[in-house]
Design an enzyme around this catalytic site. Structure first.
Site, PDB file in Angstrom:
ATOM      1  N   LYS A  18     -13.128 -30.371 -19.616  1.00 29.25           N
ATOM      2  CA  LYS A  18     -13.649 -30.763 -20.933  1.00 29.25           C
ATOM      3  C   LYS A  18     -15.157 -30.957 -20.860  1.00 29.25           C
ATOM      4  O   LYS A  18     -15.757 -30.957 -19.777  1.00 29.25           O
ATOM      5  CB  LYS A  18     -12.994 -32.061 -21.408  1.00 29.25           C
ATOM      6  CG  LYS A  18     -13.273 -33.262 -20.508  1.00 29.25           C
ATOM      7  CD  LYS A  18     -12.587 -34.516 -21.044  1.00 29.25           C
ATOM      8  CE  LYS A  18     -12.869 -35.718 -20.146  1.00 29.25           C
ATOM      9  NZ  LYS A  18     -12.238 -36.962 -20.665  1.00 29.25           N
ATOM     10  N   VAL A  66     -12.359 -36.295  -7.321  1.00 27.90           N
ATOM     11  CA  VAL A  66     -13.485 -36.445  -6.404  1.00 27.90           C
ATOM     12  C   VAL A  66     -13.428 -37.745  -5.605  1.00 27.90           C
ATOM     13  O   VAL A  66     -14.123 -37.880  -4.592  1.00 27.90           O
ATOM     14  CB  VAL A  66     -14.833 -36.349  -7.149  1.00 27.90           C
ATOM     15  CG1 VAL A  66     -14.942 -35.014  -7.871  1.00 27.90           C
ATOM     16  CG2 VAL A  66     -15.038 -37.524  -8.110  1.00 27.90           C
ATOM     17  N   TYR A 177     -24.198 -47.144 -14.299  1.00 26.22           N
ATOM     18  CA  TYR A 177     -24.342 -45.705 -14.540  1.00 26.22           C
ATOM     19  C   TYR A 177     -25.730 -45.191 -14.163  1.00 26.22           C
ATOM     20  O   TYR A 177     -25.864 -44.263 -13.348  1.00 26.22           O
ATOM     21  CB  TYR A 177     -24.046 -45.381 -15.998  1.00 26.22           C
ATOM     22  CG  TYR A 177     -24.206 -43.912 -16.322  1.00 26.22           C
ATOM     23  CD1 TYR A 177     -23.242 -42.989 -15.921  1.00 26.22           C
ATOM     24  CD2 TYR A 177     -25.328 -43.440 -17.008  1.00 26.22           C
ATOM     25  CE1 TYR A 177     -23.390 -41.630 -16.202  1.00 26.22           C
ATOM     26  CE2 TYR A 177     -25.487 -42.102 -17.288  1.00 26.22           C
ATOM     27  CZ  TYR A 177     -24.521 -41.197 -16.885  1.00 26.22           C
ATOM     28  OH  TYR A 177     -24.672 -39.870 -17.154  1.00 26.22           O
TER      29      TYR A 177
END
Length: 254
Positions: A18, A66, A177
């Site tokens: 996506k 991952v 982040y």
């Protein structure tokens, strides 16, 4: 094993079912690259691969989380058995730690109040996950005559931009982040320094504020627009840059 360099290039994109990852896969497939759609959910990965094949591209789904080294090793073994090498790795998979939220609603905004567990989860995906996948497939990349690695970063990773008082990013404080992407930029430079003598170019790409799940669809760029700089870095020719940080408009300050 396919050692004929006249065959189409092979590219692995993580988190490719996506958003920007899917757009990268679609654009590379349109250029004749065989794309490997890395996805945690095998069903969603196959749906994306099937959609690309329906438009005439060559795509295969690969189950890949991952944060799980066993899936990275399994993916590398599958690629080795099927193609014998890998020409392009796009480390796209990433999380904010805030779910599907616009930056102003992110849960990691205030460093003094952030949940340390959230920080660890974000770094595990955005930094450690990149090392995990890259090292698993590096022997395959080394068999390519001109391998390329692109790491998905962010404008918010730029210390220069975020340190600018009253600048466009100064109000979007982030303890998870943004620091994870800054660490990813540093990691990009380290891989570039190690691999430059092997003709493996490694760069970081900032796609911009793209309309995706990761920001609650608050972005103003389409996934294809965000993917453009990634595809450009993934298809660099001989003598291209390495160890750089780029947006579609050019180099970004660290």
């Amino acid at each position: 094993m396919n050692e004929n360099t006249s065959q189409p290039k092979v590219a692995l994109i993580t988190g490719a079912n996506k958003g920007i990852g899917r757009a990268v896969a679609e654009l590379l497939a349109a250029q004749g690259v065989t794309v490997l759609v890395g996805a945690r959910d095998p069903r969603r990965g196959e749906e994306t691969a099937a959609a690309i094949r329906a438009t005439g591209g060559d795509a295969h789904a690969i189950e890949l989380d991952v944060t799980d080294p066993s899936t990275a090793q399994a993916a590398a073994s599958w690629i080795d058995d099927r193609f014998g090498l890998l020409d392009v790795l796009v480390n796209n998979a990433g999380i904010t730690g805030s779910g599907q939220a616009a930056p102003q609603d992110a849960l990691d905004r205030i460093p003094s109040a952030v949940d340390v567990k959230l920080v660890r989860e974000v770094f595990d995906t955005n930094v450690i996950g990149v090392i995990t996948v890259t090292n698993a497939v590096l022997p395959l990349l080394r068999r390519s005559p001109a391998a390329r690695i692109v790491n998905l970063s962010s404008h918010a990773a730029s210390l220069a931009l975020t340190a600018e008082v009253d600048g466009p990013f100064s109000g979007l404080t982030s303890a998870a982040y943004s620091p994870s992407k800054a660490a990813l930029n540093a990691l990009t430079v380290q891989y570039a320094n190690e691999l430059r003598k092997e003709n493996i170019l490694v760069n970081a790409a900032a796609p911009g504020y793209v309309n995706t799940d990761i920001n609650g669809h608050s972005g103003f760029l389409t996934p294809a627009q965000g993917a453009a700089v990634v595809v450009r870095l993934a298809t660099l020719g001989e003598g291209g840059p390495t160890g750089g940080f780029f947006s579609e408009d050019g180099p970004l300050p660290w």
